[in-house]
Design a protein around this motif. Structure first.
Motif, PDB file in Angstrom:
ATOM      1  N   PRO A  29     -16.676   4.965  -4.075  1.00 21.45           N
ATOM      2  CA  PRO A  29     -15.711   3.966  -3.593  1.00 21.45           C
ATOM      3  C   PRO A  29     -14.281   4.477  -3.474  1.00 21.45           C
ATOM      4  CG  PRO A  29     -16.474   3.456  -5.817  1.00 21.45           C
ATOM      5  CD  PRO A  29     -17.372   4.515  -5.291  1.00 21.45           C
ATOM      6  N   PHE A  30     -13.804   5.253  -4.454  1.00 20.65           N
ATOM      7  CA  PHE A  30     -12.432   5.748  -4.392  1.00 20.65           C
ATOM      8  C   PHE A  30     -12.294   6.868  -3.357  1.00 20.65           C
ATOM      9  CE2 PHE A  30     -12.374   3.676  -8.543  1.00 20.65           C
ATOM     10  CZ  PHE A  30     -11.165   3.002  -8.482  1.00 20.65           C
ATOM     11  N   THR A  31     -13.331   7.683  -3.210  1.00 20.77           N
ATOM     12  CA  THR A  31     -13.310   8.738  -2.191  1.00 20.77           C
ATOM     13  C   THR A  31     -13.275   8.132  -0.798  1.00 20.77           C
ATOM     14  OG1 THR A  31     -14.575  10.213  -3.639  1.00 20.77           O
ATOM     15  CG2 THR A  31     -14.502  10.779  -1.305  1.00 20.77           C
ATOM     16  N   PHE A  32     -14.118   7.118  -0.587  1.00 20.22           N
ATOM     17  CA  PHE A  32     -14.153   6.444   0.713  1.00 20.22           C
ATOM     18  C   PHE A  32     -12.809   5.804   1.028  1.00 20.22           C
ATOM     19  CE2 PHE A  32     -15.111   2.684   3.374  1.00 20.22           C
ATOM     20  CZ  PHE A  32     -15.675   3.323   4.470  1.00 20.22           C
ATOM     21  N   ASN A  33     -12.231   5.108   0.026  1.00 22.80           N
ATOM     22  CA  ASN A  33     -10.928   4.471   0.225  1.00 22.80           C
ATOM     23  C   ASN A  33      -9.828   5.498   0.470  1.00 22.80           C
ATOM     24  OD1 ASN A  33     -11.276   1.704   0.254  1.00 22.80           O
ATOM     25  ND2 ASN A  33     -11.283   1.522  -1.963  1.00 22.80           N
ATOM     26  N   ALA A  34      -9.889   6.623  -0.244  1.00 26.58           N
ATOM     27  CA  ALA A  34      -8.878   7.665  -0.065  1.00 26.58           C
ATOM     28  C   ALA A  34      -8.931   8.215   1.361  1.00 26.58           C
ATOM     29  CB  ALA A  34      -9.101   8.798  -1.071  1.00 26.58           C
ATOM     30  N   LEU A  35     -10.133   8.478   1.861  1.00 23.93           N
ATOM     31  CA  LEU A  35     -10.295   9.015   3.214  1.00 23.93           C
ATOM     32  C   LEU A  35      -9.781   8.043   4.275  1.00 23.93           C
ATOM     33  CD1 LEU A  35     -13.861  10.623   2.952  1.00 23.93           C
ATOM     34  CD2 LEU A  35     -11.665  11.829   3.101  1.00 23.93           C
ATOM     35  N   ARG A  36     -10.113   6.773   4.117  1.00 16.54           N
ATOM     36  CA  ARG A  36      -9.686   5.787   5.122  1.00 16.54           C
ATOM     37  C   ARG A  36      -8.176   5.580   5.089  1.00 16.54           C
ATOM     38  NH1 ARG A  36     -11.066  -0.211   2.726  1.00 16.54           N
ATOM     39  NH2 ARG A  36      -9.795  -0.789   4.507  1.00 16.54           N
ATOM     40  N   MET A  37      -7.575   5.587   3.890  1.00 14.97           N
ATOM     41  CA  MET A  37      -6.133   5.397   3.772  1.00 14.97           C
ATOM     42  C   MET A  37      -5.377   6.596   4.342  1.00 14.97           C
ATOM     43  SD  MET A  37      -5.828   2.417   2.413  1.00 14.97           S
ATOM     44  CE  MET A  37      -6.736   1.225   1.392  1.00 14.97           C
ATOM     45  N   ILE A  38      -5.877   7.815   4.075  1.00 13.60           N
ATOM     46  CA  ILE A  38      -5.246   9.023   4.607  1.00 13.60           C
ATOM     47  C   ILE A  38      -5.306   9.013   6.134  1.00 13.60           C
ATOM     48  CG2 ILE A  38      -5.479  11.535   4.805  1.00 13.60           C
ATOM     49  CD1 ILE A  38      -6.471  11.510   1.882  1.00 13.60           C
ATOM     50  N   LEU A  39      -6.457   8.657   6.669  1.00 10.69           N
ATOM     51  CA  LEU A  39      -6.628   8.611   8.127  1.00 10.69           C
ATOM     52  C   LEU A  39      -5.672   7.599   8.756  1.00 10.69           C
ATOM     53  CD1 LEU A  39      -8.280   9.687  10.507  1.00 10.69           C
ATOM     54  CD2 LEU A  39      -9.936   7.859  10.093  1.00 10.69           C
ATOM     55  N   ALA A  40      -5.543   6.435   8.122  1.00 10.24           N
ATOM     56  CA  ALA A  40      -4.630   5.404   8.633  1.00 10.24           C
ATOM     57  C   ALA A  40      -3.186   5.885   8.581  1.00 10.24           C
ATOM     58  CB  ALA A  40      -4.788   4.127   7.818  1.00 10.24           C
ATOM     59  N   GLY A  41      -2.801   6.520   7.468  1.00 17.04           N
ATOM     60  CA  GLY A  41      -1.433   7.016   7.328  1.00 17.04           C
ATOM     61  C   GLY A  41      -1.092   8.072   8.362  1.00 17.04           C
ATOM     62  N   ILE A  42      -2.032   9.015   8.594  1.00 18.45           N
ATOM     63  CA  ILE A  42      -1.810  10.080   9.591  1.00 18.45           C
ATOM     64  C   ILE A  42      -1.667   9.489  10.984  1.00 18.45           C
ATOM     65  CG2 ILE A  42      -2.899  12.055  10.741  1.00 18.45           C
ATOM     66  CD1 ILE A  42      -4.120  12.785   8.020  1.00 18.45           C
ATOM     67  N   ALA A  43      -2.522   8.512  11.317  1.00 20.67           N
ATOM     68  CA  ALA A  43      -2.484   7.888  12.641  1.00 20.67           C
ATOM     69  C   ALA A  43      -1.176   7.131  12.872  1.00 20.67           C
ATOM     70  CB  ALA A  43      -3.669   6.944  12.800  1.00 20.67           C
ATOM     71  N   LEU A  44      -0.601   6.581  11.807  1.00 26.25           N
ATOM     72  CA  LEU A  44       0.596   5.750  11.951  1.00 26.25           C
ATOM     73  C   LEU A  44       1.894   6.553  12.015  1.00 26.25           C
ATOM     74  CD1 LEU A  44      -0.333   2.772   9.600  1.00 26.25           C
ATOM     75  CD2 LEU A  44       0.104   2.643  12.056  1.00 26.25           C
ATOM     76  N   ILE A  45       1.853   7.825  11.626  1.00 23.85           N
ATOM     77  CA  ILE A  45       3.079   8.637  11.680  1.00 23.85           C
ATOM     78  C   ILE A  45       3.590   8.773  13.117  1.00 23.85           C
ATOM     79  CG2 ILE A  45       4.054  10.938  11.318  1.00 23.85           C
ATOM     80  CD1 ILE A  45       2.300  11.137   8.793  1.00 23.85           C
ATOM     81  N   PRO A  46       2.777   9.258  14.082  1.00 26.60           N
ATOM     82  CA  PRO A  46       3.268   9.309  15.466  1.00 26.60           C
ATOM     83  C   PRO A  46       3.477   7.922  16.056  1.00 26.60           C
ATOM     84  CG  PRO A  46       0.938   9.899  15.384  1.00 26.60           C
ATOM     85  CD  PRO A  46       1.425   9.840  13.969  1.00 26.60           C
ATOM     86  N   ALA A  47       2.633   6.956  15.632  1.00 20.72           N
ATOM     87  CA  ALA A  47       2.778   5.591  16.143  1.00 20.72           C
ATOM     88  C   ALA A  47       4.129   5.000  15.750  1.00 20.72           C
ATOM     89  CB  ALA A  47       1.648   4.713  15.603  1.00 20.72           C
ATOM     90  N   ALA A  48       4.637   5.353  14.565  1.00 19.85           N
ATOM     91  CA  ALA A  48       5.935   4.848  14.103  1.00 19.85           C
ATOM     92  C   ALA A  48       7.069   5.362  14.985  1.00 19.85           C
ATOM     93  CB  ALA A  48       6.156   5.244  12.645  1.00 19.85           C
ATOM     94  N   PHE A  49       7.023   6.661  15.324  1.00 21.16           N
ATOM     95  CA  PHE A  49       8.054   7.232  16.198  1.00 21.16           C
ATOM     96  C   PHE A  49       8.010   6.606  17.592  1.00 21.16           C
ATOM     97  CE2 PHE A  49       7.818  10.656  13.003  1.00 21.16           C
ATOM     98  CZ  PHE A  49       9.169  10.865  12.778  1.00 21.16           C
ATOM     99  N   VAL A  50       6.796   6.391  18.097  1.00 21.91           N
ATOM    100  CA  VAL A  50       6.633   5.770  19.421  1.00 21.91           C
ATOM    101  C   VAL A  50       7.156   4.340  19.396  1.00 21.91           C
ATOM    102  CG1 VAL A  50       4.957   4.960  21.128  1.00 21.91           C
ATOM    103  CG2 VAL A  50       4.674   7.211  20.085  1.00 21.91           C
ATOM    104  N   SER A  51       6.864   3.612  18.319  1.00 19.18           N
ATOM    105  CA  SER A  51       7.311   2.224  18.207  1.00 19.18           C
ATOM    106  C   SER A  51       8.832   2.125  18.227  1.00 19.18           C
ATOM    107  CB  SER A  51       6.763   1.619  16.907  1.00 19.18           C
ATOM    108  OG  SER A  51       7.240   0.299  16.731  1.00 19.18           O
ATOM    109  N   VAL A  52       9.493   3.005  17.472  1.00 19.09           N
ATOM    110  CA  VAL A  52      10.964   3.003  17.423  1.00 19.09           C
ATOM    111  C   VAL A  52      11.534   3.324  18.805  1.00 19.09           C
ATOM    112  CG1 VAL A  52      12.980   4.215  16.502  1.00 19.09           C
ATOM    113  CG2 VAL A  52      11.123   3.563  14.973  1.00 19.09           C
ATOM    114  N   LYS A  53      10.906   4.285  19.500  1.00 19.01           N
ATOM    115  CA  LYS A  53      11.398   4.682  20.821  1.00 19.01           C
ATOM    116  C   LYS A  53      11.201   3.575  21.852  1.00 19.01           C
ATOM    117  CE  LYS A  53      11.207   8.441  24.184  1.00 19.01           C
ATOM    118  NZ  LYS A  53      10.618   9.762  24.534  1.00 19.01           N
ATOM    119  N   LEU A  54      10.024   2.934  21.847  1.00 15.37           N
ATOM    120  CA  LEU A  54       9.720   1.898  22.833  1.00 15.37           C
ATOM    121  C   LEU A  54      10.572   0.652  22.632  1.00 15.37           C
ATOM    122  CD1 LEU A  54       5.808   2.100  23.117  1.00 15.37           C
ATOM    123  CD2 LEU A  54       7.509   2.910  24.753  1.00 15.37           C
TER     124      LEU A  54
END
Length: 309
Positions: A34-59
């Motif tokens: 359970p903790f491994t699965f949660n860690a993987l999903r949270m890391i994936l979400a965080g990585i995906a949101l890094i470029p999305a955050a820059f795009v959001s600020v720019k748009l």
């Protein structure tokens, strides 16, 4: 009113995404702890949101979102939201582990619809009076969706009560942080980076999986990790923040509780887990309570002032 409708629709989409994610979570847990699965999903979400955050600020042209007081508020608020999200996710997993009934787990977790207005009262945020009967009706509907449960109470049930409490803190924290000038995607990004770090620490201490174990699990359960990480995590929780920007926290919590309804519906559609009559009645009751909770009602004070005038 238009803004609240927009926020409610966004939250409804988030609840739909979370409801479908239950199928992915069940599948993913076959290959990871359970903790491994949660860690993987949270890391994936965080990585995906890094470029999305820059795009959001720019748009949006909101460059002040990453400067001065707005940056400080985003970081502090995101860390607090991430901390409560970690605690809620961790206690939920522990609760599920020690509670035999899945229906019981789902019901107790959804009790944040009761706790959010209570936390609001402590912060002197008083909801409109119609919210209270709607919360009571919605709780009854959730009870029916979860198929009822026994009344025993142990370690698992305590963990799930704490989970509901931590989720109510996370919802309230989002409401307190999401002010004008704050970019919702940036806030979501900080939240998931915080949760990822904490979940990795918990994974290392409690499950300590090897790289080989993680690679082997990902080979079989990659689709579940991708969906739950990108859709339920990055998209779903960002929708929560976007929706709460225009929707009061109590009404927002009721809409988000519809994930239980959508979970049952998607279980029926995707894995042919048919809904019982009680589940269908419970779903209709929750939908009704959510709709009524969105209708603005004049307070007793406003009515009295109008009659005096």
């Amino acid at each position: 009113m238009k803004k609240q409708i927009r926020g409610s629709i966004i939250l409804l989409l988030g609840a739909m995404i979370w409801g479908a994610a239950f199928v992915g979570q069940d599948e993913g847990m076959k290959y990871f702890g359970p903790f491994t699965f949660n860690a993987l999903r949270m890391i994936l979400a965080g990585i995906a949101l890094i470029p999305a955050a820059f795009v959001s600020v720019k748009l949006t042209g909101n460059r002040d979102a990453m400067r001065g007081k707005n940056l400080k508020r985003t970081v502090i608020g995101g860390v607090l939201c991430g901390f409560f999200l970690f605690l809620a996710s961790a206690t939920q997993q522990l609760g599920i582990k020690y509670t035999a009934s899945p229906g019981k787990s789902g019901f107790i977790t959804s009790l944040y619809i009761i706790l959010v207005p209570l936390v609001g009262l402590l912060l002197k945020k008083i909801p409109q009076w119609t919210v209270w009967p709607c919360v009571a009706i919605g709780t009854l509907g959730l009870f029916l969706i979860c198929g009822g449960m026994d009344l025993s109470f142990g370690t698992g049930e305590l963990m799930l009560v704490l989970c509901a409490l931590f989720f109510s803190f996370q919802i309230t924290c989002v409401d307190s942080t999401m002010k004008p000038g704050i970019d919702p995607v940036c806030l979501s990004c900080v939240q998931f980076i915080t949760t990822s770090v904490l979940m990795l620490i918990a994974m290392a201490i409690i499950e300590h999986p090897s790289i080989t174990d993680i690679a082997s699990g990902f080979k079989s359960g990659w689709l579940s990790v991708l969906y739950v990480g990108l859709m339920s995590g990055a998209v779903g929780y960002t929708f929560q923040i976007l929706g709460q920007r225009d929707c009061p926290p109590v009404a927002a919590s009721m809409i988000m509780s519809l994930e239980s309804v959508f979970s049952a519906l998607f279980g029926w559609i995707l894995v042919n887990k048919k809904m019982s009559g009680l589940e269908l009645i419970g779903s209709a009751i929750v939908f009704t309570a959510v709709i009524i909770a969105q209708i603005p009602v004049k307070s007793i004070k406003e009515i009295r002032e109008k009659h005096k005038a």
